[in-house]
Design a protein around this motif. Structure first.
Motif, PDB file in Angstrom:
ATOM      1  N   VAL A   1       0.849  -1.213   0.006  1.00  0.00           N
ATOM      2  CA  VAL A   1       0.257   0.157   0.011  1.00  0.00           C
ATOM      3  C   VAL A   1       0.912   1.307  -0.126  1.00  0.00           C
ATOM      4  N   THR A   2       0.788   2.109  -0.999  1.00  0.00           N
ATOM      5  CA  THR A   2       1.574   3.186  -1.069  1.00  0.00           C
ATOM      6  C   THR A   2       0.493   4.497  -0.925  1.00  0.00           C
ATOM      7  N   LYS A   3       1.113   5.567  -0.754  1.00  0.00           N
ATOM      8  CA  LYS A   3       0.518   6.968  -0.467  1.00  0.00           C
ATOM      9  C   LYS A   3      -0.911   6.933   0.373  1.00  0.00           C
ATOM     10  N   HIS A   4      -0.507   6.177   1.304  1.00  0.00           N
ATOM     11  CA  HIS A   4      -1.778   5.980   2.442  1.00  0.00           C
ATOM     12  C   HIS A   4      -1.956   7.172   3.071  1.00  0.00           C
ATOM     13  N   LYS A   5      -3.339   7.658   3.041  1.00  0.00           N
ATOM     14  CA  LYS A   5      -3.777   8.835   3.570  1.00  0.00           C
ATOM     15  C   LYS A   5      -4.353   8.080   5.050  1.00  0.00           C
ATOM     16  N   LEU A   6      -3.603   8.473   6.364  1.00  0.00           N
ATOM     17  CA  LEU A   6      -3.980   7.766   7.359  1.00  0.00           C
ATOM     18  C   LEU A   6      -5.259   8.416   8.075  1.00  0.00           C
ATOM     19  N   ASN A   7      -5.625   9.627   7.552  1.00  0.00           N
ATOM     20  CA  ASN A   7      -6.996  10.121   8.200  1.00  0.00           C
ATOM     21  C   ASN A   7      -8.182  10.052   6.895  1.00  0.00           C
ATOM     22  N   SER A   8      -7.934   9.295   6.065  1.00  0.00           N
ATOM     23  CA  SER A   8      -8.992   9.035   4.924  1.00  0.00           C
ATOM     24  C   SER A   8      -9.577   7.671   5.163  1.00  0.00           C
ATOM     25  N   SER A   9     -10.867   7.790   5.375  1.00  0.00           N
ATOM     26  CA  SER A   9     -12.047   6.967   5.936  1.00  0.00           C
ATOM     27  C   SER A   9     -11.919   5.935   4.436  1.00  0.00           C
ATOM     28  N   VAL A  10     -11.938   6.447   2.967  1.00  0.00           N
ATOM     29  CA  VAL A  10     -11.956   5.464   2.044  1.00  0.00           C
ATOM     30  C   VAL A  10     -10.639   4.670   2.122  1.00  0.00           C
ATOM     31  N   HIS A  11      -9.512   5.411   2.334  1.00  0.00           N
ATOM     32  CA  HIS A  11      -8.145   4.590   2.503  1.00  0.00           C
ATOM     33  C   HIS A  11      -8.343   3.508   3.752  1.00  0.00           C
ATOM     34  N   THR A  12      -8.669   3.845   4.826  1.00  0.00           N
ATOM     35  CA  THR A  12      -8.918   2.868   6.090  1.00  0.00           C
ATOM     36  C   THR A  12      -9.684   1.941   5.440  1.00  0.00           C
ATOM     37  N   GLY A  13     -11.041   2.001   4.744  1.00  0.00           N
ATOM     38  CA  GLY A  13     -11.720   1.069   4.469  1.00  0.00           C
ATOM     39  C   GLY A  13     -10.991  -0.085   3.322  1.00  0.00           C
ATOM     40  N   GLN A  14     -10.105   0.608   2.407  1.00  0.00           N
ATOM     41  CA  GLN A  14      -9.551  -0.158   1.524  1.00  0.00           C
ATOM     42  C   GLN A  14      -8.382  -0.956   1.891  1.00  0.00           C
ATOM     43  N   VAL A  15      -7.883  -0.594   2.752  1.00  0.00           N
ATOM     44  CA  VAL A  15      -6.775  -1.267   3.487  1.00  0.00           C
ATOM     45  C   VAL A  15      -7.311  -2.457   4.224  1.00  0.00           C
ATOM     46  N   ALA A  16      -8.402  -2.393   4.795  1.00  0.00           N
ATOM     47  CA  ALA A  16      -8.970  -3.636   5.572  1.00  0.00           C
ATOM     48  C   ALA A  16      -9.448  -4.551   4.337  1.00  0.00           C
ATOM     49  N   ARG A  17      -9.795  -3.888   3.457  1.00  0.00           N
ATOM     50  CA  ARG A  17     -10.207  -4.770   2.413  1.00  0.00           C
ATOM     51  C   ARG A  17      -8.754  -5.595   1.815  1.00  0.00           C
ATOM     52  N   LEU A  18      -8.130  -4.930   1.688  1.00  0.00           N
ATOM     53  CA  LEU A  18      -6.706  -5.507   0.911  1.00  0.00           C
ATOM     54  C   LEU A  18      -6.216  -6.548   1.927  1.00  0.00           C
ATOM     55  N   ARG A  19      -6.385  -6.228   3.208  1.00  0.00           N
ATOM     56  CA  ARG A  19      -5.859  -7.033   4.112  1.00  0.00           C
ATOM     57  C   ARG A  19      -6.407  -8.470   4.247  1.00  0.00           C
ATOM     58  N   ASN A  20      -7.913  -8.391   4.121  1.00  0.00           N
ATOM     59  CA  ASN A  20      -8.790  -9.642   4.325  1.00  0.00           C
ATOM     60  C   ASN A  20      -9.339 -10.046   2.997  1.00  0.00           C
ATOM     61  N   HIS A  21      -9.072  -9.613   2.081  1.00  0.00           N
ATOM     62  CA  HIS A  21      -9.581 -10.062   0.817  1.00  0.00           C
ATOM     63  C   HIS A  21      -9.096 -11.683   0.381  1.00  0.00           C
ATOM     64  N   PRO A  22     -10.056 -12.486   0.078  1.00  0.00           N
ATOM     65  CA  PRO A  22      -9.553 -14.000   0.347  1.00  0.00           C
ATOM     66  C   PRO A  22      -8.766 -14.418  -0.936  1.00  0.00           C
ATOM     67  N   THR A  23      -8.928 -13.639  -2.223  1.00  0.00           N
ATOM     68  CA  THR A  23      -8.172 -14.073  -3.407  1.00  0.00           C
ATOM     69  C   THR A  23      -7.123 -13.532  -3.695  1.00  0.00           C
ATOM     70  N   TRP A  24      -6.866 -12.086  -2.968  1.00  0.00           N
ATOM     71  CA  TRP A  24      -5.859 -11.185  -3.491  1.00  0.00           C
ATOM     72  C   TRP A  24      -4.553 -11.682  -2.752  1.00  0.00           C
ATOM     73  N   PRO A  25      -3.456 -11.120  -3.432  1.00  0.00           N
ATOM     74  CA  PRO A  25      -2.046 -11.569  -2.750  1.00  0.00           C
ATOM     75  C   PRO A  25      -2.074 -10.781  -1.223  1.00  0.00           C
ATOM     76  N   PRO A  26      -1.372 -11.433  -0.531  1.00  0.00           N
ATOM     77  CA  PRO A  26      -1.271 -10.845   1.003  1.00  0.00           C
ATOM     78  C   PRO A  26      -0.793  -9.388   1.015  1.00  0.00           C
ATOM     79  N   MET A  27      -1.446  -8.637   1.692  1.00  0.00           N
ATOM     80  CA  MET A  27      -0.992  -7.216   2.027  1.00  0.00           C
ATOM     81  C   MET A  27       0.332  -6.995   2.777  1.00  0.00           C
ATOM     82  N   LEU A  28       1.549  -6.657   2.257  1.00  0.00           N
ATOM     83  CA  LEU A  28       2.708  -6.488   3.151  1.00  0.00           C
ATOM     84  C   LEU A  28       2.746  -5.149   4.073  1.00  0.00           C
TER      85      LEU A  28
END
Length: 314
Positions: free
Chosen positions: A238-265
């Motif tokens: 994950v790059t250019k992560h805006k820590l105060n963005s609700s959109v980014h927070t939601g997408q980071v959670a999605r990336l972390r837990n997506h069942p078929t995507w590669p693991p989030m480092l």
């Protein structure tokens, strides 16, 4: 030998006539990794450079960075525009590698020993990061390379070009990181053919992550077409992560837990002026000066996560 007044070091690679012993080769296995996303502007080049420099500085790894993007952002980021122009004008780029494949002349013009620019990092303390640069001239060759890729009677497998060119110098390196264009064209296919794995940098927003599933599918289809082992899915950064963005927070959670995507480092790379500014060419004394003291520990930890992910299968 090309050099600029502020960079008086040679860029020639002296390839030994005799390769390393089998014992040394096993100890120094070369990991070739493509850095790819079908969306542009997600930090592929910054990720490539950052990982390469931290691997060299923190772990003593010998790293080759390869520019496969016709926008040549990696080449100019590493060399600066003045030095890059000198290298381009001398013909010491990967363009000649692809030109040779289209030329029927028996004598090849591309010499990877002359094209690789030694000690390419603009951090004075780093001496083990080299670069295979590119030039936009490759754009004129791409239609011909694409035609060659579908020619039924061609003796050249167009996606094998980079793989074959790298072979003589791979034993010199622990890591080869390839910066790919935002498409699955002939340049990206060359990168994937040469790679044992691929890494996906992405901004944690809807549009940047939208193509991850499609990329996975297309990589699999290409591997089947080329008759090669499918490159390993090493992870998402994950790059250019805006820590105060609700959109980014939601997408980071999605990336972390997506069942078929590669693991989030982890950790993520924050949106920060100093990290973004690291792409602008200038001289730095240390990595902390280049990427910022506040971010150094996180970037070092991310590099360690990446290193463990890559090397766990050795």
């Amino acid at each position: 030998m090309l050099s600029s007044p502020d960079r008086p070091r040679p860029h020639l690679v002296l390839v030994p006539a005799v390769g390393p012993s089998p014992k040394e080769h096993r100890r120094r296995m070369t990991h070739v990794i493509s850095v790819v996303n079908m969306k542009g502007g997600v930090g592929k080049t910054t990720t490539t450079v950052m990982l390469g420099e931290f691997l060299a500085a923190e772990y003593g790894k010998r790293v080759l960075l390869v520019d496969m993007d016709p926008q040549v952002s990696l080449s100019i980021t590493m060399l600066g525009e003045l030095q890059w122009r000198l290298v381009r004008d001398a013909g010491h780029t990967a363009v000649a590698m692809f030109s040779d494949a289209l030329d029927t002349a028996e004598v090849p013009r591309f010499d990877i020993a002359r094209a690789v620019y030694r000690n390419a990092s603009n951090v004075k303390a780093i001496h083990d990061v080299d670069l295979l640069p590119l030039a936009p001239d490759i754009i004129d060759l791409q239609p011909h390379l694409a035609a060659l890729s579908v020619a039924k009677r061609s003796s050249v497998r167009v996606w094998d070009i980079l793989h074959g060119a790298l072979a003589p110098i791979l034993p010199r390196y622990d890591y080869v990181l390839i910066d790919c264009p935002p498409s699955l064209d002939v340049m990206t296919k060359n990168a994937l053919r040469a790679s044992s794995g691929y890494l996906i940098p992405t901004i944690p927003d809807v549009m940047s992550t939208y193509g991850i599933t499609l990329l996975q599918q297309k990589v699999g289809e290409f591997a089947e077409q080329a008759g090669i082992q499918r490159p390993a899915e090493l992870g998402v950064i994950v790059t250019k992560h805006k820590l105060n963005s609700s959109v980014h927070t939601g997408q980071v959670a999605r990336l972390r837990n997506h069942p078929t995507w590669p693991p989030m480092l982890t950790p993520t790379v924050p949106e920060a002026n100093q990290i973004a500014g690291a792409a602008e060419y200038q001289q730095y004394s240390t990595l902390r000066m280049k990427y910022g003291q506040a971010h150094y520990a996180d970037l070092a930890e991310l590099t360690e996560t990446f290193r463990q992910r890559v090397e766990e299968g050795e």
